[in-house]
Design an enzyme around this catalytic site. Structure first.
Site, PDB file in Angstrom:
ATOM      1  N   THR A   1       0.865  -1.187   0.000  1.00  0.00           N
ATOM      2  CA  THR A   1       0.000   0.000   0.000  1.00  0.00           C
ATOM      3  C   THR A   1       0.898   1.231   0.000  1.00  0.00           C
ATOM      4  O   THR A   1       2.098   1.128   0.235  1.00  0.00           O
ATOM      5  CB  THR A   1      -0.941   0.025   1.232  1.00  0.00           C
ATOM      6  OG1 THR A   1      -1.679  -1.183   1.280  1.00  0.00           O
ATOM      7  CG2 THR A   1      -1.922   1.175   1.189  1.00  0.00           C
TER       8      THR A   1
ATOM      9  N   THR B   1      -3.901   1.249  -2.760  1.00  0.00           N
ATOM     10  CA  THR B   1      -3.248  -0.048  -2.625  1.00  0.00           C
ATOM     11  C   THR B   1      -3.604  -0.993  -3.765  1.00  0.00           C
ATOM     12  O   THR B   1      -4.583  -0.761  -4.485  1.00  0.00           O
ATOM     13  CB  THR B   1      -3.684  -0.700  -1.292  1.00  0.00           C
ATOM     14  OG1 THR B   1      -2.982  -1.932  -1.097  1.00  0.00           O
ATOM     15  CG2 THR B   1      -5.175  -0.989  -1.284  1.00  0.00           C
TER      16      THR B   1
ATOM     17  N   GLU C   1      -6.960  -7.953  -3.545  1.00  0.00           N
ATOM     18  CA  GLU C   1      -7.602  -7.336  -2.391  1.00  0.00           C
ATOM     19  C   GLU C   1      -8.629  -8.222  -1.713  1.00  0.00           C
ATOM     20  O   GLU C   1      -8.915  -8.061  -0.523  1.00  0.00           O
ATOM     21  CB  GLU C   1      -8.263  -6.027  -2.821  1.00  0.00           C
ATOM     22  CG  GLU C   1      -8.301  -4.983  -1.749  1.00  0.00           C
ATOM     23  CD  GLU C   1      -6.912  -4.517  -1.368  1.00  0.00           C
ATOM     24  OE1 GLU C   1      -6.573  -4.644  -0.177  1.00  0.00           O
ATOM     25  OE2 GLU C   1      -6.175  -4.035  -2.228  1.00  0.00           O
TER      26      GLU C   1
ATOM     27  N   SER D   1     -10.941  -3.127   5.381  1.00  0.00           N
ATOM     28  CA  SER D   1      -9.602  -2.574   5.197  1.00  0.00           C
ATOM     29  C   SER D   1      -9.112  -1.972   6.511  1.00  0.00           C
ATOM     30  O   SER D   1      -9.891  -1.732   7.433  1.00  0.00           O
ATOM     31  CB  SER D   1      -9.626  -1.488   4.113  1.00  0.00           C
ATOM     32  OG  SER D   1      -8.404  -0.788   4.066  1.00  0.00           O
ATOM     33  N   SER D   2      -7.802  -1.733   6.570  1.00  0.00           N
ATOM     34  CA  SER D   2      -7.205  -1.033   7.716  1.00  0.00           C
ATOM     35  C   SER D   2      -6.696   0.350   7.340  1.00  0.00           C
ATOM     36  O   SER D   2      -6.109   1.043   8.180  1.00  0.00           O
ATOM     37  CB  SER D   2      -6.039  -1.853   8.279  1.00  0.00           C
ATOM     38  OG  SER D   2      -6.495  -3.077   8.784  1.00  0.00           O
TER      39      SER D   2
END
Length: 609
Positions: free
Chosen positions: A419, A437, A458, A485-486
């Site tokens: 990312t 990302t 992903e 996601s983070s």
């Protein structure tokens, strides 16, 4: 200097004073850019981790990319235009981290209205996907089989994000904004040690795909440091999008190529076949980048805005801050502060895993996760004289009870640590914090033939199977669903005005990188560049906490181990960038000094002239 409010603490005043000192030093050390790598402006670019000046700022991991954003600012563009220009250039120079085949989250501050706006450009699963997408014969597929496959590819969201951001908030047409990146792809960029290393680490899986080898390993060999790598296919793709918009990518010839590549990956005849995906033309045509309200929490009198679900970044950073707000961290010893930070992260990740998913498909209690009442009910778990046992069980944000835990604890699943993140600002005071990302370094490893970009993997961010069959997992795959996601692009306001913005790459470690950098800056009084470059620890509801060498080798480690902490040494965590307005009207741009080979901070003008 802008009038201070009663809510601003003496510590924050000290931060501004220290930052101004760094700014003065930076202004004195801002000569013309020289170094290796020809940038899109035609001059050679070098990496500088701190820049101070006027007219706007850009900070990213790459000098050519930052220069692309600065060029657009110099042409009269705003922070949104510069963010897209920088991101497009990163698609050239950081193709293993981001590009047209991926997605991301875009957070911006509009100076005219004082509002924070966000775009959810996360990739989506095919309409045919269900909870058993990554299962076979009732068992989860091996992770290694899925990572490098068409099965892991989601519908890209990055092109739609660029078009939406520019269409709603930009001032320049897509063609103008993509021009620096198109030139960079056509003329080439200089290979650095990080790029060569990432290629080497992915060599085995890249060799499965002839188009990937042709693009990133010319002549079948690893690119040499200092060599020039060109991507004429990507230059042509950018040219197509510049003239026709994103239509060809979502409902045209490029879409056809993406679908064909996913459904029948072009594998080397001598390689083992890889799993195919079920992405269709209809999936691409139906894709929309979503507008939604940002996440929001208050911390030490500041307003912290981030990305709400489908990202878990805003809620998890916010919950951890709310947990930590009960005490004055600035008065704690380094040992006690690091202990509380680790434990707050542990607890927040426990709640993230149980409750956060795609809100279009799941009932996500975003407001409740960010409530101070819930944070207080979880903070009482943390003791200064002992360590929580991981994995910690989640709490119930809808019905919080003091020190209460509910469902079975589950460890945090793996997320790829690639990312990239960029931050931009302009002369009008607008700011963008943007994380994008293609997931793992190198994404799926599959290049779309003739198009010059890698496809994401992903969908591996979904849970492959429930951690507990008796407890609902909000992050299982589903039709058209966005995986959790983070990514944590963050903008912080003080009394309605920008205080600073930051973000980072790093998979699930993004959350802890942003959280720790904020604590360093706000609570420890470290200037933003120092806060970003300080050594990091990352606890994600696991038995052991990851720490960088500077912490591993410090006297803090044995003292924390005496409390019961266990550690794993890791080379580096994240690669943050940030921007900050200074009281005298200048912008401070900050990036990493060493992580990922160092970042690149630039400003439009070092002086007023």
């Amino acid at each position: 200097m802008r009038r201070m409010t009663n809510r601003r603490s003496a510590r924050l005043l000290a931060v501004l004073t220290a930052t101004a000192a760094i700014a003065a030093a930076g202004a004195a050390a801002a000569p013309a850019l020289t170094g290796s790598g020809d940038g899109p402006s035609g001059q050679k670019q070098s990496k500088k981790p701190v820049a101070v000046g006027y007219g706007g700022a850009v900070s990213s991991v790459d000098a050519d990319a930052s220069a692309a954003g600065i060029k657009v600012l110099k042409q009269g563009g705003n922070a949104v235009d510069a963010a897209v220009a920088t991101a497009a250039a990163l698609g050239v120079t950081e193709p293993y981290s981001a590009g047209l085949g991926g997605g991301g989250y875009f957070v911006s501050y509009d100076a005219a209205s004082g509002k924070i706006r966000t775009i959810d450009g996360r990739e989506t699963a095919p309409k045919s996907a269900d909870e058993k997408l990554f299962q076979e014969d009732g068992k989860a597929l091996p992770f290694d089989e899925v990572v490098t496959s068409g099965l892991s590819v989601g519908t890209p969201g990055t092109p739609a994000t660029w078009e939406k951001a520019l269409g709603e908030w930009g001032t320049k047409p897509l063609g103008k904004v993509l021009a620096p990146a198109e030139k960079l792809a056509r003329e080439g960029f200089t290979v650095d040690e990080t790029f060569r290393k990432q290629t080497a680490e992915n060599e085995e899986r890249f060799r499965k795909f002839p188009d990937t080898v042709d693009l990133f390993m010319p002549g079948g060999k690893l690119p040499e440091k200092g060599s020039t790598l060109r991507n004429p296919d990507l230059a042509r793709t950018y040219d197509t999008i510049a003239h026709k918009g994103t239509g060809p990518l979502y409902d045209g010839a490029i879409a056809d190529d993406i679908v064909k590549t996913v459904r029948k990956p072009p594998v080397d005849p001598d390689s083992k076949k890889v799993r195919t995906g079920d992405l269709t033309r209809e999936d691409l045509k139906a894709y929309e980048a979503g507008r939604q309200a940002p996440s929001h929490t208050r911390y030490r009198g500041l307003d912290v805005f981030g990305m709400a679900p489908s990202s878990s970044g805003g809620t998890t950073v916010g919950e951890a801050l709310n947990i930590l707000e009960r005490g004055d961290l600035g008065k704690l010893s380094k040992k006690k502060l690091l202990h509380r930070y680790i434990e707050a992260s542990r607890v927040a990740f426990a709640d993230r895993g149980r409750w956060v998913g795609d809100p279009a498909a799941e009932d996500v209690p975003t407001k409740e996760l960010l409530s101070q009442r819930f944070a207080d009910s979880r903070a009482c778990l943390i003791k200064d004289d002992k360590v929580l046992k991981s994995p910690v069980a989640p709490g119930d944000p809808r019905h919080p009870s003091d020190c209460g835990s509910g469902d079975k604890a589950a460890p945090t699943p793996y997320e790829g640590k690639s990312t990239t993140h960029l931050t931009t600002a302009d002369k009008w005071g607008n700011i963008v914090s943007y994380t994008l990302t293609i997931e793992q370094t190198g994404g799926s490893g599959i290049t779309v033939p003739g198009r010059g970009f890698l496809l994401n993997n992903e969908l591996t961010d979904f849970s492959f199977e429930p951690a507990d069959p008796d407890v609902h997992d909000p992050n299982l795959p589903g039709p058209g669903k966005r995986p959790r996601s983070s990514m944590s692009p963050t903008i912080v306001l003080d009394d309605g005005k920008p205080a600073f913005a930051l973000g980072s790459p790093g998979g699930a470690t993004i959350i802890t990188t942003v959280l720790q950098s904020m604590i360093n800056h706000v609570d420890r009084g470290m200037p933003l560049p120092d806060a970003i470059n300080a050594p990091r620890a990352s606890q994600r509801n696991a038995e052991k906490t990851e720490i960088e060498p500077r912490l591993w080798n410090s006297d803090l480690r044995p003292r924390l181990e005496d409390l019961g902490h266990e550690f794993t040494k890791i080379d580096e965590l994240g690669a943050a960038t940030g921007v900050q307005p200074l009281p005298d009207g200048r912008w401070l741009a900050a990036a990493e000094k060493e992580r990922r080979g160092g970042g690149s901070a630039m400003v439009v003008r070092p002086s007023k002239k």
